[in-house]
Design an enzyme around this catalytic site. Structure first.
Site, PDB file in Angstrom:
ATOM      1  N   ASN A   1      -0.955  12.007   1.286  1.00 36.70           N
ATOM      2  CA  ASN A   1      -0.220  11.037   0.667  1.00 36.70           C
ATOM      3  C   ASN A   1       0.076  11.027  -0.460  1.00 36.70           C
ATOM      4  O   ASN A   1      -0.662  11.791  -1.405  1.00 36.70           O
ATOM      5  CB  ASN A   1      -1.017   9.545   0.762  1.00 36.70           C
ATOM      6  CG  ASN A   1      -1.347   9.167   2.352  1.00 36.70           C
ATOM      7  OD1 ASN A   1      -0.511   8.937   3.180  1.00 36.70           O
ATOM      8  ND2 ASN A   1      -2.569   8.619   2.470  1.00 36.70           N
TER       9      ASN A   1
ATOM     10  N   GLU B   1     -13.583   4.369  -3.988  1.00 32.41           N
ATOM     11  CA  GLU B   1     -12.121   4.876  -3.452  1.00 32.41           C
ATOM     12  C   GLU B   1     -11.362   5.656  -4.587  1.00 32.41           C
ATOM     13  O   GLU B   1     -11.432   5.403  -5.782  1.00 32.41           O
ATOM     14  CB  GLU B   1     -11.438   3.440  -3.494  1.00 32.41           C
ATOM     15  CG  GLU B   1     -10.008   3.613  -2.811  1.00 32.41           C
ATOM     16  CD  GLU B   1      -9.842   3.788  -1.475  1.00 32.41           C
ATOM     17  OE1 GLU B   1     -10.727   3.086  -0.664  1.00 32.41           O
ATOM     18  OE2 GLU B   1      -9.176   4.552  -1.020  1.00 32.41           O
ATOM     19  N   ASP B   2     -10.734   6.701  -4.279  1.00 28.69           N
ATOM     20  CA  ASP B   2     -10.022   7.461  -5.082  1.00 28.69           C
ATOM     21  C   ASP B   2     -10.837   8.272  -6.324  1.00 28.69           C
ATOM     22  O   ASP B   2     -10.153   8.340  -7.462  1.00 28.69           O
ATOM     23  CB  ASP B   2      -8.798   6.834  -5.370  1.00 28.69           C
ATOM     24  CG  ASP B   2      -7.660   6.835  -4.180  1.00 28.69           C
ATOM     25  OD1 ASP B   2      -8.007   7.377  -3.043  1.00 28.69           O
ATOM     26  OD2 ASP B   2      -6.749   6.462  -4.169  1.00 28.69           O
TER      27      ASP B   2
ATOM     28  N   LYS C   1      -5.995  -2.138  -1.817  1.00 25.23           N
ATOM     29  CA  LYS C   1      -6.984  -2.108  -0.744  1.00 25.23           C
ATOM     30  C   LYS C   1      -7.696  -3.370  -0.289  1.00 25.23           C
ATOM     31  O   LYS C   1      -8.096  -3.711   1.054  1.00 25.23           O
ATOM     32  CB  LYS C   1      -8.210  -1.194  -0.944  1.00 25.23           C
ATOM     33  CG  LYS C   1      -7.815   0.243  -1.083  1.00 25.23           C
ATOM     34  CD  LYS C   1      -8.098   0.966   0.238  1.00 25.23           C
ATOM     35  CE  LYS C   1      -7.259   2.274   0.606  1.00 25.23           C
ATOM     36  NZ  LYS C   1      -7.791   3.324   1.705  1.00 25.23           N
TER      37      LYS C   1
ATOM     38  N   ASP D   1     -14.332   5.499   1.245  1.00 26.52           N
ATOM     39  CA  ASP D   1     -13.075   5.279   2.312  1.00 26.52           C
ATOM     40  C   ASP D   1     -12.641   6.898   2.338  1.00 26.52           C
ATOM     41  O   ASP D   1     -11.867   7.384   3.514  1.00 26.52           O
ATOM     42  CB  ASP D   1     -12.307   4.257   1.668  1.00 26.52           C
ATOM     43  CG  ASP D   1     -11.112   4.108   2.879  1.00 26.52           C
ATOM     44  OD1 ASP D   1     -11.435   3.929   3.997  1.00 26.52           O
ATOM     45  OD2 ASP D   1     -10.044   4.109   2.583  1.00 26.52           O
ATOM     46  N   ASP D   2     -12.548   7.370   1.302  1.00 26.38           N
ATOM     47  CA  ASP D   2     -11.560   8.781   1.273  1.00 26.38           C
ATOM     48  C   ASP D   2     -12.385   9.665   2.232  1.00 26.38           C
ATOM     49  O   ASP D   2     -11.773  10.655   3.009  1.00 26.38           O
ATOM     50  CB  ASP D   2     -11.319   9.297   0.208  1.00 26.38           C
ATOM     51  CG  ASP D   2     -10.586   8.309  -0.931  1.00 26.38           C
ATOM     52  OD1 ASP D   2      -9.559   8.060  -0.592  1.00 26.38           O
ATOM     53  OD2 ASP D   2     -11.359   7.886  -2.005  1.00 26.38           O
TER      54      ASP D   2
ATOM     55  N   ARG E   1      -8.325  10.593  -8.988  1.00 26.99           N
ATOM     56  CA  ARG E   1      -7.690  11.076  -7.756  1.00 26.99           C
ATOM     57  C   ARG E   1      -7.146  10.111  -6.815  1.00 26.99           C
ATOM     58  O   ARG E   1      -7.485   9.593  -5.894  1.00 26.99           O
ATOM     59  CB  ARG E   1      -8.579  12.041  -6.627  1.00 26.99           C
ATOM     60  CG  ARG E   1      -7.950  12.905  -5.893  1.00 26.99           C
ATOM     61  CD  ARG E   1      -8.104  12.960  -4.371  1.00 26.99           C
ATOM     62  NE  ARG E   1      -7.616  11.493  -3.906  1.00 26.99           N
ATOM     63  CZ  ARG E   1      -7.614  10.886  -2.997  1.00 26.99           C
ATOM     64  NH1 ARG E   1      -8.377  11.634  -1.826  1.00 26.99           N
ATOM     65  NH2 ARG E   1      -7.393   9.838  -2.457  1.00 26.99           N
TER      66      ARG E   1
ATOM     67  N   TYR F   1       1.041  -1.282   0.033  1.00 27.67           N
ATOM     68  CA  TYR F   1      -0.089   0.170  -0.180  1.00 27.67           C
ATOM     69  C   TYR F   1       0.965   1.367   0.073  1.00 27.67           C
ATOM     70  O   TYR F   1       1.800   1.138  -0.652  1.00 27.67           O
ATOM     71  CB  TYR F   1      -1.086   0.067   1.132  1.00 27.67           C
ATOM     72  CG  TYR F   1      -2.215   0.745   0.552  1.00 27.67           C
ATOM     73  CD1 TYR F   1      -3.128   0.233  -0.406  1.00 27.67           C
ATOM     74  CD2 TYR F   1      -2.488   2.020   1.133  1.00 27.67           C
ATOM     75  CE1 TYR F   1      -3.871   0.998  -0.995  1.00 27.67           C
ATOM     76  CE2 TYR F   1      -3.410   2.786   0.462  1.00 27.67           C
ATOM     77  CZ  TYR F   1      -4.275   2.319  -0.367  1.00 27.67           C
ATOM     78  OH  TYR F   1      -5.359   3.246  -1.070  1.00 27.67           O
TER      79      TYR F   1
HETATM   80  P1  NAI Z   1      -9.082  16.936  -2.536  1.00 29.08           P
HETATM   81  O1  NAI Z   1      -8.800  16.892  -4.093  1.00 29.08           O
HETATM   82  O2  NAI Z   1     -10.649  16.491  -2.405  1.00 29.08           O
HETATM   83  O3  NAI Z   1      -8.860  18.197  -1.610  1.00 29.08           O
HETATM   84  C1  NAI Z   1      -7.881  18.745  -1.603  1.00 29.08           C
HETATM   85  C2  NAI Z   1      -8.003  20.298  -0.797  1.00 29.08           C
HETATM   86  O4  NAI Z   1      -6.800  20.799  -0.775  1.00 29.08           O
HETATM   87  C3  NAI Z   1      -8.775  21.234  -1.627  1.00 29.08           C
HETATM   88  O5  NAI Z   1      -9.995  21.746  -0.876  1.00 29.08           O
HETATM   89  C4  NAI Z   1      -7.951  22.119  -2.073  1.00 29.08           C
HETATM   90  O6  NAI Z   1      -8.597  23.474  -2.386  1.00 29.08           O
HETATM   91  C5  NAI Z   1      -7.023  22.194  -0.774  1.00 29.08           C
HETATM   92  N1  NAI Z   1      -5.640  22.730  -1.309  1.00 29.08           N
HETATM   93  C6  NAI Z   1      -5.038  22.753  -2.255  1.00 29.08           C
HETATM   94  N2  NAI Z   1      -3.841  23.628  -1.893  1.00 29.08           N
HETATM   95  C7  NAI Z   1      -3.767  23.876  -0.817  1.00 29.08           C
HETATM   96  C8  NAI Z   1      -3.015  24.610  -0.159  1.00 29.08           C
HETATM   97  N3  NAI Z   1      -1.668  25.048  -0.664  1.00 29.08           N
HETATM   98  N4  NAI Z   1      -3.449  25.053   1.089  1.00 29.08           N
HETATM   99  C9  NAI Z   1      -4.548  24.465   1.874  1.00 29.08           C
HETATM  100  N5  NAI Z   1      -5.328  23.902   0.992  1.00 29.08           N
HETATM  101  C10 NAI Z   1      -4.922  23.504  -0.173  1.00 29.08           C
HETATM  102  O7  NAI Z   1      -8.391  15.624  -1.941  1.00 29.08           O
HETATM  103  P2  NAI Z   1      -8.556  14.728  -0.719  1.00 29.08           P
HETATM  104  O8  NAI Z   1      -9.012  13.678  -1.216  1.00 29.08           O
HETATM  105  O9  NAI Z   1      -9.184  15.629   0.385  1.00 29.08           O
HETATM  106  O10 NAI Z   1      -6.825  14.358  -0.263  1.00 29.08           O
HETATM  107  C11 NAI Z   1      -6.017  15.368   0.121  1.00 29.08           C
HETATM  108  C12 NAI Z   1      -5.023  14.812   0.500  1.00 29.08           C
HETATM  109  O11 NAI Z   1      -5.291  13.725   1.730  1.00 29.08           O
HETATM  110  C13 NAI Z   1      -4.189  13.803  -0.582  1.00 29.08           C
HETATM  111  O12 NAI Z   1      -2.992  13.690  -0.337  1.00 29.08           O
HETATM  112  C14 NAI Z   1      -4.613  12.017  -0.070  1.00 29.08           C
HETATM  113  O13 NAI Z   1      -3.569  11.370  -0.334  1.00 29.08           O
HETATM  114  C15 NAI Z   1      -4.758  12.424   1.689  1.00 29.08           C
HETATM  115  N6  NAI Z   1      -5.523  11.623   2.108  1.00 29.08           N
HETATM  116  C16 NAI Z   1      -4.980  10.770   3.559  1.00 29.08           C
HETATM  117  C17 NAI Z   1      -5.773   9.991   4.055  1.00 29.08           C
HETATM  118  C18 NAI Z   1      -5.010   9.308   5.128  1.00 29.08           C
HETATM  119  O14 NAI Z   1      -3.931   9.789   5.495  1.00 29.08           O
HETATM  120  N7  NAI Z   1      -5.428   8.355   5.810  1.00 29.08           N
HETATM  121  C19 NAI Z   1      -6.793   9.377   3.559  1.00 29.08           C
HETATM  122  C20 NAI Z   1      -7.662  10.309   2.307  1.00 29.08           C
HETATM  123  C21 NAI Z   1      -6.796  11.134   1.705  1.00 29.08           C
END
Ligand code: NAI
Length: 547
Positions: free
Chosen positions: A404, A241-242, A170, A264-265, A152, A99
């Site tokens: 991530n 997912e994603d 997963k 899951d996200d 994504r 993963y």
């Molecule tokens: P998303 O695309 O839905 O949201 C990203 C957000 O970040 C948007 O609101 C965007 O406007 C904002 N953003 C972009 N640049 C920014 C900046 N410089 N400062 C503040 N905000 C900013 O993406 P999602 O699904 O929410 O995922 C975001 C991250 O979280 C990814 O890297 C993903 O891998 C990670 N993630 C981690 C998980 C875990 O650790 N368990 C689980 C799910 C997601």
């Protein structure tokens, strides 16, 4: 489910090529005689333990993690029992390979490393005949489907059909962490095209080289997929997912009250982060009702977490309005406030009555948050001054850098501990090694969704729950937080060692199934011994004797 019924096996080469039944060189002489395997294998019978040693030696000799990934997936395609034995017995070593972070790399290179298909591909060209694709899956007792459209992938963006590595990975975690039988798992990729310019031109790309399908045609394809699953695999749980933000929330809201599904996200991430918050309160000795949270990133992860935080705060006595006022967001355009005209409905829910501000340090001064959560996909956003300020405001600042893979993390574990003088309660999305700061060793938490979704899935399967509810996720978060011992908390850990994940998943499954029975969501009456019923479903990677 449980372990495979050995009476189903066939013989000869067919058996050797069935990864669910194959034991390779571990077939006994009696089995080789009875199953027409004599001569098809080298003469010496090898034990499973010896096979494990051989695989580990090969694996550890590989020059990099991507090669290890390829080698492990090849083993999964040959012999799933051995694959899961190795994963389960060496979880800490294998998790980062099957993963995040390695799976991200694998998805980026999927076209080049592609060996053998696993799962079902549905493309936009299959509209009108999706059920035919699904019917080609040879195993009919499917209990969990993980599906992506690849838009994504982790924080890596649109990887189109190459995203298949995620459902495959997963589902491996479902089996490893909660014992869902591998034959009950079905990975699916819905390929509607990609906006990734590199893949659109790449000669080895495995998906449709066209722009993404959008709008009504996209929604119709998803609807056709959901209906086909319900008719062909009526016992299956569908995990989305994603998917990109704009589709993820819509799909979840459309189906969550009528289909056995979750995202899951949004919901899995929310539960694992909420568990981290509950554990951090055990360290800081503060009350949930006193927390103020600042999120960087107002997407699926951030909004999902905030939604569950609101539920938890309401349980702690706040009104919905008071609870929402504790969750502040900064997105790519700055602070999420009511005067902004560019907000989606989800962001609007958390838009605060405050002046627009895009300077995080000023926001920190004004809000004085106790918890900082990074879910922006933007590496380095938790700068040294931001971390220092969190430490000025709080005796024990809680800092979660969840993006991530590792390359996207808002800060490293070392930065979090160094800039807060070792006072941060820190968790990240991808794994970090323990950090030594001024003579003390800190164990960073990994807010890995794999602590949550396998157990939730097991509970849903065990009870046959019609729906997957937010209450299930909040309860799962509490179970996870309570799994930590005091001595583990003392090292800064906010999640139990991953080696205990099966125990945690079982406990989560019991609570989730209990909710399903209590709320009339379950398929039948509650078994007299629910724990035995749950444990009975769990696959153990051991070789059954076939003679
Ligand atoms: P998303 O695309 O839905 O949201 C990203 C957000 O970040 C948007 O609101 C965007 O406007 C904002 N953003 C972009 N640049 C920014 C900046 N410089 N400062 C503040 N905000 C900013 O993406 P999602 O699904 O929410 O995922 C975001 C991250 O979280 C990814 O890297 C993903 O891998 C990670 N993630 C981690 C998980 C875990 O650790 N368990 C689980 C799910 C997601």
């Amino acid at each position: 489910m449980g372990n495979v019924n050995p009476t189903l096996f066939r013989s000869g080469p067919e058996l050797l090529h069935n990864p669910l039944l194959n034991k390779g060189t571990a077939f006994s002489l009696e089995e080789r005689d009875a199953l027409s395997l004599r001569g098809l294998l080298p003469p010496r019978v090898i034990t499973m333990q010896e096979q494990v040693q051989r695989v580990l030696e090969n694996l550890r000799g590989k020059p990099n993690d991507l090669d290890k990934y390829v080698s492990l997936i090849a083993l999964q395609d040959r012999n799933e029992t051995l694959f899961y034995r190795i994963i389960l017995d060496h979880l800490d070593e294998m998790m980062p390979i099957i993963y995040t972070p390695t799976v991200g790399l694998a998805c980026q290179e999927y076209g080049q490393i592609f060996r053998r298909p696993r799962g079902i591909f549905i493309s936009s060209n299959d509209a009108g005949r999706v059920a035919r694709n699904l019917a080609n899956w040879p195993l009919k007792d499917v209990r969990v489907i993980v599906v992506t459209d690849g838009e994504r992938i982790l924080g890596l963006g649109d990887l189109g059909a190459n995203g298949m590595g995620i459902p495959v990975g997963k589902l491996s975690l479902y089996t490893a962490c909660a014992g869902i039988h591998p034959s009950a798992c079905l990975p699916i990729t819905i390929d509607v095209g990609t906006e990734n310019e590199r893949l659109l031109k790449h000669p080895l790309y495995i998906g449709l080289q066209q722009r993404r399908l959008r709008g009504e045609a996209y929604d119709a394809l998803i609807a056709e997929f959901v209906e086909a699953v319900q008719s062909l695999f009526p016992d299956a749980l569908i995990q989305f997912e994603d998917f990109a933000n704009h589709n993820a929330f819509r799909i979840l809201n459309k189906y969550r009250n009528s289909v056995r599904t979750f995202n899951d996200d949004i919901q899995g991430t929310a539960a694992v982060a909420m568990a981290g918050i509950y554990s951090s309160l055990r360290i800081t000795g503060r009350a949930l009702a006193d927390q103020r949270l600042l999120f960087f990133g107002a997407g699926e992860a951030g909004m999902g977490i905030a939604g569950l935080v609101v539920s938890a705060l309401m349980e702690a006595g706040l009104t919905a309005d008071e609870a929402r006022k504790r969750c502040w967001f900064i997105d790519s355009k700055g602070l999420v406030v009511q005067s902004r005209t560019d907000l989606t409905d989800h962001k609007r829910t958390f838009a605060q009555d405050a002046a627009q501000n895009s300077d995080p340090l000023e926001v920190l001064d004004a809000l004085r948050p106790t918890v900082l959560i990074g879910a922006s996909g933007m590496p380095g956003t938790f700068t040294a001054p931001i971390l220092r300020k969190m430490a000025d405001i709080n005796e024990r600042p809680v800092v979660f850098a969840l993006s991530n893979p590792t390359s996207k993390s808002e800060c490293t574990a070392e930065e979090a501990y160094t800039h807060t003088n070792g006072r941060a309660v820190f968790a990240s999305g991808s794994p970090y090694k323990p950090v030594n700061f001024e003579g003390k060793t800190f164990v960073p938490g990994q807010g890995n969704n794999a602590y949550i979704f396998p157990g939730v899935g097991l509970g849903v399967i065990a009870s046959g729950s019609r729906l997957v509810t937010d209450e299930m996720f909040l309860s799962a978060a509490k179970v996870l937080a309570s799994a930590l011992s005091e001595s583990e908390l003392a090292t800064g850990r906010i999640y139990p060692p991953f080696t205990r994940v099966r125990e945690v998943s079982t406990a989560i499954a019991l609570v989730v199934a209990g909710i399903a029975y209590d709320q009339g969501l379950a398929a039948g009456p509650r078994p007299a011994d629910l724990e035995a019923a749950v444990r009975n479903l769990m696959f153990e990677p051991v070789y059954n004797s076939y003679v």
